[in-house]
Design an enzyme around this catalytic site. Structure first.
Site, short mmCIF file in Angstrom:
data_model
loop_
_atom_site.label_atom_id
_atom_site.label_comp_id
_atom_site.label_asym_id
_atom_site.label_seq_id
_atom_site.Cartn_x
_atom_site.Cartn_y
_atom_site.Cartn_z
N VAL A 162 0.84 -1.21 0.00
CA VAL A 162 0.00 0.00 0.00
C VAL A 162 0.88 1.26 0.00
CG1 VAL A 162 -1.76 1.31 1.27
CG2 VAL A 162 -1.92 -1.19 1.13
N CYS A 163 1.99 1.20 0.69
CA CYS A 163 2.87 2.38 0.85
C CYS A 163 3.26 3.02 -0.49
CB CYS A 163 4.11 2.02 1.65
SG CYS A 163 3.73 1.41 3.32
N PRO A 164 3.72 2.27 -1.49
CA PRO A 164 4.10 2.95 -2.73
C PRO A 164 2.91 3.59 -3.44
CG PRO A 164 4.28 0.56 -2.99
CD PRO A 164 4.03 0.84 -1.53
N GLU B 197 0.45 5.10 -1.96
CA GLU B 197 0.22 6.36 -1.26
C GLU B 197 1.28 7.40 -1.62
OE1 GLU B 197 -1.89 5.41 2.89
OE2 GLU B 197 0.24 4.87 2.83
N LEU B 198 2.56 7.00 -1.58
CA LEU B 198 3.63 7.94 -1.91
C LEU B 198 3.55 8.37 -3.36
CD1 LEU B 198 4.55 6.95 0.89
CD2 LEU B 198 6.89 7.17 0.07
#
Length: 187
Positions: free
Chosen positions: A46-48, A50-51
């Protein structure tokens, strides 16, 4: 206790930004709106997304005079490796703060006990270094940069228009409210 209306605690760290390692501290926040965007870890799922969403809206944040600081408990070296190896993260132009010792993550109270990873925490900080908004979501719930932009516009509006507040779903240019005794029970 909520961190809303409290100052950002002192910190100093190394970040990766636009191909360079830079030093970042709470002093860099003075006079500017800032977003601290905590996420669990580089090279995850999920992190990439969002970034990458923040990167896609970076120009919109810049127009509002907002500096973005993404933060994880990875090192600035790991941030560089991720930036260099991922097409999505390669778009990132804002500072990616390393927090390997967890001090910043702990200062913002988003450290997962016993895991050494940050929760998904978003903090809007005003030009005086005071936290104006906090959002923390569970692991699987990704955030939306366009909603963050709306919240920043509302925070900036309220800061520059004492005595006015922004109602639910307020968008820039829409009517605001002026709380008063006459308004009680009329909404």
């Amino acid at each position: 206790m909520s961190l809303v209306n409290t100052p950002v605690k002192p910190f100093k760290t190394t970040a990766f930004k636009q191909g360079k390692f830079i030093e970042v501290s709470e002093a860099d926040l003075a006079g500017k709106w800032s977003v601290f965007f905590f996420y669990p870890a580089d090279f995850t799922f999920v992190c990439p997304t969002e970034l990458g969403d923040l990167a896609d809206h970076h120009a919109d944040f810049a127009k509002l005079g907002v500096e973005i600081y993404s933060v994880s408990t990875d090192t600035h070296f790991t941030h560089k490796a991720w930036h260099d190896s991922s097409e999505t993260i390669g778009k990132v132009q804002y500072a990616m703060l390393g927090d390997a010792n967890g001090s910043i993550t702990n200062n913002f109270e988003v450290m997962r006990a016993g895991q050494g990873l940050a929760d998904r925490g978003t903090f809007i900080v005003d030009p005086n270094g005071i936290i104006q908004a906090v959002e923390v979501t569970a692991e699987g719930i990704g955030r939306d940069a366009s909603e963050l932009l709306r919240k920043i516009k509302a925070a900036q509006y309220v800061a520059s228009h004492p005595g006015e507040v922004c109602p639910a779903k307020w968008q820039e240019g829409e009517a605001t409210l002026a709380p008063s005794l006459d308004l009680v029970g009329k909404i």
